[in-house]
Design a protein around this motif. Structure first.
Motif, PDB file in Angstrom:
ATOM      1  N   LEU A   1       0.890  -1.262  -0.171  1.00 28.35           N
ATOM      2  CA  LEU A   1      -0.178  -0.250  -0.100  1.00 28.35           C
ATOM      3  C   LEU A   1       0.885   0.854  -0.104  1.00 28.35           C
ATOM      4  CD1 LEU A   1      -2.758  -0.709   2.585  1.00 28.35           C
ATOM      5  CD2 LEU A   1      -3.630  -0.681  -0.488  1.00 28.35           C
ATOM      6  N   ALA A   2       1.897   1.211   0.953  1.00 26.68           N
ATOM      7  CA  ALA A   2       2.942   2.524   1.175  1.00 26.68           C
ATOM      8  C   ALA A   2       4.767   2.160   1.342  1.00 26.68           C
ATOM      9  CB  ALA A   2       1.903   3.462   1.572  1.00 26.68           C
ATOM     10  N   SER A   3       4.980   2.438   0.923  1.00 26.64           N
ATOM     11  CA  SER A   3       6.472   2.944   1.554  1.00 26.64           C
ATOM     12  C   SER A   3       6.667   4.164   2.226  1.00 26.64           C
ATOM     13  CB  SER A   3       7.231   3.343   0.315  1.00 26.64           C
ATOM     14  OG  SER A   3       6.949   2.215  -0.861  1.00 26.64           O
ATOM     15  N   PRO A   4       7.539   3.304   3.567  1.00 21.49           N
ATOM     16  CA  PRO A   4       8.136   4.323   4.551  1.00 21.49           C
ATOM     17  C   PRO A   4       8.453   5.905   4.164  1.00 21.49           C
ATOM     18  CG  PRO A   4       9.393   1.744   5.067  1.00 21.49           C
ATOM     19  CD  PRO A   4       8.629   2.264   3.921  1.00 21.49           C
ATOM     20  N   PRO A   5       8.827   6.857   5.094  1.00 19.66           N
ATOM     21  CA  PRO A   5       9.057   7.992   4.196  1.00 19.66           C
ATOM     22  C   PRO A   5      11.019   8.000   4.045  1.00 19.66           C
ATOM     23  CG  PRO A   5       8.813   8.513   6.169  1.00 19.66           C
ATOM     24  CD  PRO A   5       7.700   7.105   5.871  1.00 19.66           C
ATOM     25  N   PRO A   6      11.491   9.234   4.197  1.00 20.94           N
ATOM     26  CA  PRO A   6      12.981   8.986   4.469  1.00 20.94           C
ATOM     27  C   PRO A   6      13.292   9.310   5.472  1.00 20.94           C
ATOM     28  CG  PRO A   6      12.110  10.854   2.823  1.00 20.94           C
ATOM     29  CD  PRO A   6      10.922   9.688   3.146  1.00 20.94           C
ATOM     30  N   ASP A   7      14.914   8.378   6.118  1.00 22.39           N
ATOM     31  CA  ASP A   7      14.832   8.056   7.570  1.00 22.39           C
ATOM     32  C   ASP A   7      13.927   7.776   8.157  1.00 22.39           C
ATOM     33  OD1 ASP A   7      17.785   8.864   6.604  1.00 22.39           O
ATOM     34  OD2 ASP A   7      16.811  11.196   6.668  1.00 22.39           O
ATOM     35  N   ALA A   8      12.606   7.244   8.152  1.00 27.30           N
ATOM     36  CA  ALA A   8      11.507   7.047   9.022  1.00 27.30           C
ATOM     37  C   ALA A   8      12.233   6.247  10.461  1.00 27.30           C
ATOM     38  CB  ALA A   8      10.994   5.791   8.677  1.00 27.30           C
ATOM     39  N   MET A   9      11.529   6.719  11.463  1.00 25.59           N
ATOM     40  CA  MET A   9      11.272   6.264  12.704  1.00 25.59           C
ATOM     41  C   MET A   9      10.982   4.753  12.618  1.00 25.59           C
ATOM     42  SD  MET A   9       9.422   8.535  14.978  1.00 25.59           S
ATOM     43  CE  MET A   9      10.059   7.512  16.077  1.00 25.59           C
ATOM     44  N   PRO A  10      12.196   3.661  12.822  1.00 27.88           N
ATOM     45  CA  PRO A  10      11.284   1.625  12.559  1.00 27.88           C
ATOM     46  C   PRO A  10      10.149   0.981  13.035  1.00 27.88           C
ATOM     47  CG  PRO A  10      13.860   2.211  14.270  1.00 27.88           C
ATOM     48  CD  PRO A  10      13.635   4.069  13.457  1.00 27.88           C
ATOM     49  N   ILE A  11      10.077   1.679  14.019  1.00 26.75           N
ATOM     50  CA  ILE A  11       8.547   1.327  15.166  1.00 26.75           C
ATOM     51  C   ILE A  11       8.094   2.843  14.708  1.00 26.75           C
ATOM     52  CG2 ILE A  11       7.086   1.288  17.476  1.00 26.75           C
ATOM     53  CD1 ILE A  11       9.742  -0.536  17.987  1.00 26.75           C
ATOM     54  N   GLU A  12       6.626   3.116  14.445  1.00 26.10           N
ATOM     55  CA  GLU A  12       6.054   4.640  14.695  1.00 26.10           C
ATOM     56  C   GLU A  12       5.722   5.646  15.424  1.00 26.10           C
ATOM     57  OE1 GLU A  12       3.188   6.952  14.491  1.00 26.10           O
ATOM     58  OE2 GLU A  12       3.051   5.252  14.610  1.00 26.10           O
ATOM     59  N   TYR A  13       5.920   6.789  15.591  1.00 32.38           N
ATOM     60  CA  TYR A  13       5.737   7.138  16.960  1.00 32.38           C
ATOM     61  C   TYR A  13       4.806   7.285  17.471  1.00 32.38           C
ATOM     62  CZ  TYR A  13       5.943  11.672  19.803  1.00 32.38           C
ATOM     63  OH  TYR A  13       5.431  12.450  20.171  1.00 32.38           O
ATOM     64  N   ASN A  14       3.788   6.895  17.232  1.00 30.35           N
ATOM     65  CA  ASN A  14       2.708   6.314  18.300  1.00 30.35           C
ATOM     66  C   ASN A  14       2.224   4.975  18.847  1.00 30.35           C
ATOM     67  OD1 ASN A  14       1.055   9.224  17.828  1.00 30.35           O
ATOM     68  ND2 ASN A  14       0.031   8.756  16.548  1.00 30.35           N
ATOM     69  N   LEU A  15       2.908   4.440  18.025  1.00 31.20           N
ATOM     70  CA  LEU A  15       3.378   3.165  18.553  1.00 31.20           C
ATOM     71  C   LEU A  15       4.371   3.017  19.542  1.00 31.20           C
ATOM     72  CD1 LEU A  15       2.667   0.165  17.946  1.00 31.20           C
ATOM     73  CD2 LEU A  15       3.389  -0.370  16.530  1.00 31.20           C
ATOM     74  N   LEU A  16       5.145   3.723  19.215  1.00 28.81           N
ATOM     75  CA  LEU A  16       5.982   3.813  20.234  1.00 28.81           C
ATOM     76  C   LEU A  16       5.999   4.353  21.341  1.00 28.81           C
ATOM     77  CD1 LEU A  16       9.612   2.638  20.164  1.00 28.81           C
ATOM     78  CD2 LEU A  16       9.855   5.188  19.571  1.00 28.81           C
ATOM     79  N   ILE A  17       4.584   5.040  21.775  1.00 34.86           N
ATOM     80  CA  ILE A  17       4.203   5.438  22.811  1.00 34.86           C
ATOM     81  C   ILE A  17       3.685   4.351  23.922  1.00 34.86           C
ATOM     82  CG2 ILE A  17       3.321   6.472  24.110  1.00 34.86           C
ATOM     83  CD1 ILE A  17       2.500   7.906  21.425  1.00 34.86           C
ATOM     84  N   ASP A  18       3.501   2.874  22.999  1.00 38.22           N
ATOM     85  CA  ASP A  18       3.115   2.164  24.214  1.00 38.22           C
ATOM     86  C   ASP A  18       3.010   0.644  23.327  1.00 38.22           C
ATOM     87  OD1 ASP A  18       2.390   0.062  26.175  1.00 38.22           O
ATOM     88  OD2 ASP A  18       1.443   0.988  27.337  1.00 38.22           O
ATOM     89  N   LEU A  19       4.001   0.494  23.178  1.00 34.78           N
ATOM     90  CA  LEU A  19       4.036  -1.106  22.162  1.00 34.78           C
ATOM     91  C   LEU A  19       3.494  -2.147  22.580  1.00 34.78           C
ATOM     92  CD1 LEU A  19       4.976  -2.416  19.475  1.00 34.78           C
ATOM     93  CD2 LEU A  19       7.078  -3.514  20.368  1.00 34.78           C
ATOM     94  N   VAL A  20       3.635  -1.870  23.972  1.00 34.29           N
ATOM     95  CA  VAL A  20       2.625  -3.138  24.297  1.00 34.29           C
ATOM     96  C   VAL A  20       1.175  -3.327  23.950  1.00 34.29           C
ATOM     97  CG1 VAL A  20       2.241  -4.814  26.523  1.00 34.29           C
ATOM     98  CG2 VAL A  20       4.603  -4.261  25.538  1.00 34.29           C
ATOM     99  N   ALA A  21       0.858  -1.834  24.592  1.00 34.07           N
ATOM    100  CA  ALA A  21      -0.773  -1.198  24.091  1.00 34.07           C
ATOM    101  C   ALA A  21      -1.205  -2.039  22.899  1.00 34.07           C
ATOM    102  CB  ALA A  21      -1.278  -0.275  24.592  1.00 34.07           C
ATOM    103  N   GLY A  22      -0.314  -1.628  21.599  1.00 28.75           N
ATOM    104  CA  GLY A  22      -0.920  -1.575  20.963  1.00 28.75           C
ATOM    105  C   GLY A  22      -1.106  -2.980  20.749  1.00 28.75           C
TER     106      GLY A  22
END
Length: 347
Positions: free
Chosen positions: A182-203
């Motif tokens: 569907l899409a490709s990551p942007p340049p120099d993207a965070m490997p774990i997306e910002y909002n998910l990184l707030i609480d990966l376990v909750a995700g």
């Protein structure tokens, strides 16, 4: 980076007319009926100021009944607000927005957990988690949308407290990586997306363990929600004190980014605004987010690195691929202008 107001704001007051949720006194032509949907707004209001725009826009949208506003936490050491107690800071910001708007319904604001989940079976108890459970289990025929512009701690905690909420709401989440094909990551993207990184376990609780219905706005789509600085100057900053406040919070981020060698830039992503578009701005007939585009896919599991893992026979979810920024932003600009004119006339 949203500036957290100090306790003095509670006593300084704002010379503005007051109102309560459920009313829209700024509309010269009244709304055509009651709210069709219930919404719970959950966001890290002391972080990226795009959530302030989403909050104001929802509060000015009579088609939704705002049942709760949850101030949620950021990850520890986040450059927008390194903390501590970022959920408490988020509540202070939400209360400040309510005060500027003359909105007296502050009882709907709840503080979320100030820390992420420690594992996938233990909730973080908070006023917010209990408010989510209470609203989901309340008898009301109108659909309930849980709208998350940050991490998912409070939703996951509510589910762990009362799993039956899953059959009584739809989750709209701004977050997660791009989906393959569907899409490709942007340049120099965070490997774990910002909002998910707030609480990966909750995700992982929400995606892997629950049966919650999810509408996802992944990173490639929320990055579509660009506005120009000219738009912000002429259609937000020039629209009364509330608009100037919203603009100044974005300008602070852009100035600091320029000082760090990242700018200046002529655009800013108001990436949380699809939460309004996909709910308050649904179509009249066969109500849905019909002006935007999505695909239906089996809900993947989230791995420990934030990537997706296919799950056989998983429940379906929506993945949005394109959002109607024209409708979304024009509606915001017009509502802000209408509200600010009413506010100025009554001051």
């Amino acid at each position: 980076m949203t500036q957290v107001p100090g306790p003095e704001f509670r006593t300084q007051g704002f010379d503005v007319p007051t109102w309560r949720l459920g009313a829209a006194p700024w509309q010269a032509i009244p709304s055509h009926g009651p709210a069709r949907q219930r919404v719970i707004l959950d966001n890290d209001f002391s972080g990226d100021p795009d959530d302030l725009y989403q909050l104001v826009h929802h509060l000015l949208s009579p088609n939704v009944d705002v049942r709760a506003v949850i101030g949620s936490h950021l990850r520890e050491g986040d450059p927008f607000d390194p903390g501590p107690d970022t959920a408490r800071n988020a509540v202070a910001v939400a209360e400040y927005v309510f005060a500027q708007m003359g909105l007296a319904s502050t009882e709907c604001i709840h503080e979320g957990a100030n820390a992420p989940l420690v594992d996938r079976s233990t909730p973080q108890h908070s006023a917010a988690a209990q408010a989510i459970v209470d609203e989901a289990m309340r008898d009301d025929e109108r659909p309930l949308f849980f709208l998350a512009g940050g991490g998912l701690t409070d939703l996951a905690s509510a589910y762990l407290i009362e799993p039956r909420i899953a059959e009584r709401m739809t989750v709209v989440w701004i977050g997660g990586l791009e989906h393959e094909g569907l899409a490709s990551p942007p340049p120099d993207a965070m490997p774990i997306e910002y909002n998910l990184l707030i609480d990966l376990v909750a995700g992982q609780v929400v995606f892997n363990d629950s049966d919650l219905t999810i509408w996802q706005v992944p990173r490639d789509v929320y990055r579509q929600c660009l506005v120009s600085d000219a738009e912000l100057r002429l259609r937000v900053a020039a629209t009364g004190p509330l608009g100037r406040y919203l603009y100044d919070e974005i300008a602070l981020v852009m100035t600091r980014a320029a000082e760090q060698g990242r700018g200046p830039a002529e655009t800013y992503a108001l990436g949380d605004s699809p939460l309004v578009l996909l709910t308050a701005l649904q179509s009249l007939f066969e109500a849905d987010s019909s002006s935007s585009k999505h695909v239906v896919r089996p809900t993947p599991a989230l791995a420990d690195d934030g990537t997706y893992v296919e799950v056989p026979d998983a429940r379906d979810m929506r993945v949005y691929t394109w959002v109607d920024v024209r409708l979304m932003f024009e509606d915001f600009y017009l509502k802000l202008d209408e509200f600010s004119r009413w506010q100025a006339a009554g001051s």
